[in-house]
Design an enzyme around this catalytic site. Structure first.
Site, PDB file in Angstrom:
ATOM      1  N   MET A  81      -9.287   9.375   8.443  1.00 41.03           N
ATOM      2  CA  MET A  81      -9.707   9.902   7.134  1.00 41.03           C
ATOM      3  C   MET A  81     -10.809  10.946   7.267  1.00 41.03           C
ATOM      4  SD  MET A  81      -9.637   6.250   5.069  1.00 41.03           S
ATOM      5  CE  MET A  81     -10.406   5.344   6.437  1.00 41.03           C
ATOM      6  N   LYS A  96      -2.880   2.662  -2.054  1.00 38.97           N
ATOM      7  CA  LYS A  96      -4.245   2.896  -1.573  1.00 38.97           C
ATOM      8  C   LYS A  96      -4.180   4.049  -0.581  1.00 38.97           C
ATOM      9  CE  LYS A  96      -7.400   0.578  -2.233  1.00 38.97           C
ATOM     10  NZ  LYS A  96      -8.444   0.663  -3.264  1.00 38.97           N
ATOM     11  N   ASP A 154       0.832  -1.200   0.000  1.00 37.81           N
ATOM     12  CA  ASP A 154       0.000   0.000   0.000  1.00 37.81           C
ATOM     13  C   ASP A 154       0.869   1.254   0.000  1.00 37.81           C
ATOM     14  OD1 ASP A 154      -2.484  -1.089  -0.157  1.00 37.81           O
ATOM     15  OD2 ASP A 154      -3.027  -0.796   1.941  1.00 37.81           O
TER      16      ASP A 154
END
Length: 266
Positions: free
Chosen positions: A186, A69, A47
């Protein structure tokens, strides 16, 4: 901790797959089991948030495939990553899926395990230190405290397309009544909306910290109150990857800063 999960059909293929949590960034926070799994892999699907220094533990002849990602950025489609992993395992490769933080905390590890097992591939999962824990520890304060926080909630601020996302008002009401710390992953891009919704159940004076690049040399943070969160993020130029922590335990950040010798994160 690691968990080995057999395939759904009970038949193993020639290869294997291990989902490995690479932790929040600092390679010294890798577990011994993670280092062993990385060193045994013939191919690693990595990732974007994984620190390149972690790859130093891979064997020299290992094939390293970056499948980036990162929320809000262009990335390899999840379905394609799963196809690559299945194909490599069926070719007899020792596959490691290297993921930032912990595979099972907002890492889509559950989806990957389901697809691998459905394809007849046994999967092992190696836990990693999640960014929400490392971020708060780096400030010298806890996520739980007998006087200030009786529990902690990890929640994503990035809703799946077509989804309304978390019920922030309900989370705020529960956090206020049950004295919980909220750790939001996030959430920077949607901080204004999150702030407005949380204010429906939490006081504007609730302490908040935002930590960017937890555990890395580039780590930085800001402190604020819930009522000023969005403005503080903008003024501080905070960006992803960042963790937002909301709760009374964050009042301890100022105390830790005034006594840096008392509490030191590894």
């Amino acid at each position: 901790m690691s968990t080995s999960l057999p395939p759904h059909n009970g038949q193993r293929t020639a290869g294997s797959c291990t989902l490995v949590g690479a932790g929040p960034g600092d390679p010294e926070l890798l577990t011994l089991k993670a280092v062993k799994a990385i060193g045994a892999a013939s191919v690693l699907f990595v990732d974007d948030l994984v620190n390149d220094a972690v790859l130093a533990y891979a064997r020299p002849d290992a094939r390293i495939v970056h499948v980036g990602k990162r929320g809000g950025c262009k990335s390899t489609p999840q379905a394609f990553i799963e196809k690559l992993m299945i194909a490599a395992a069926r070719e007899g490769e020792a596959v490691v899926r290297l993921k930032g933080g912990d595979p099972f905390i907002f890492g889509r590890g559950g989806e990957e395990v389901e697809h691998l097992r459905a394809a007849g591939i046994a999967v092992t999962v190696v836990n990693g230190i999640t960014a929400g824990l490392a971020a708060v520890t780096s400030l010298g304060v806890p996520l739980t405290h007998r006087q200030h926080a009786h529990g902690v909630v990890f929640v994503t601020g990035h809703a799946q397309p077509g989804s309304l996302g978390p019920d922030w008002r309900q989370l705020a009401a529960t956090a206020h009544s049950a004295r919980l710390t909220l750790v939001i992953y996030m959430g920077v891009s949607g901080a204004g909306h999150i702030q407005n919704e949380l204010l429906m159940g939490l006081p504007a004076s609730t302490p908040v910290a935002v930590i960017q690049n937890a555990s890395l040399p580039t780590q930085r943070h800001i402190t604020s109150t819930l009522g000023a969160l969005a403005d503080a993020i903008q003024a501080g130029g905070m960006a992803s990857p960042s963790i937002i922590v909301v709760g009374d335990v964050m009042a301890g950040v100022a105390l830790a800063a005034s006594h840096p010798e008392a509490v030191r994160a590894a």
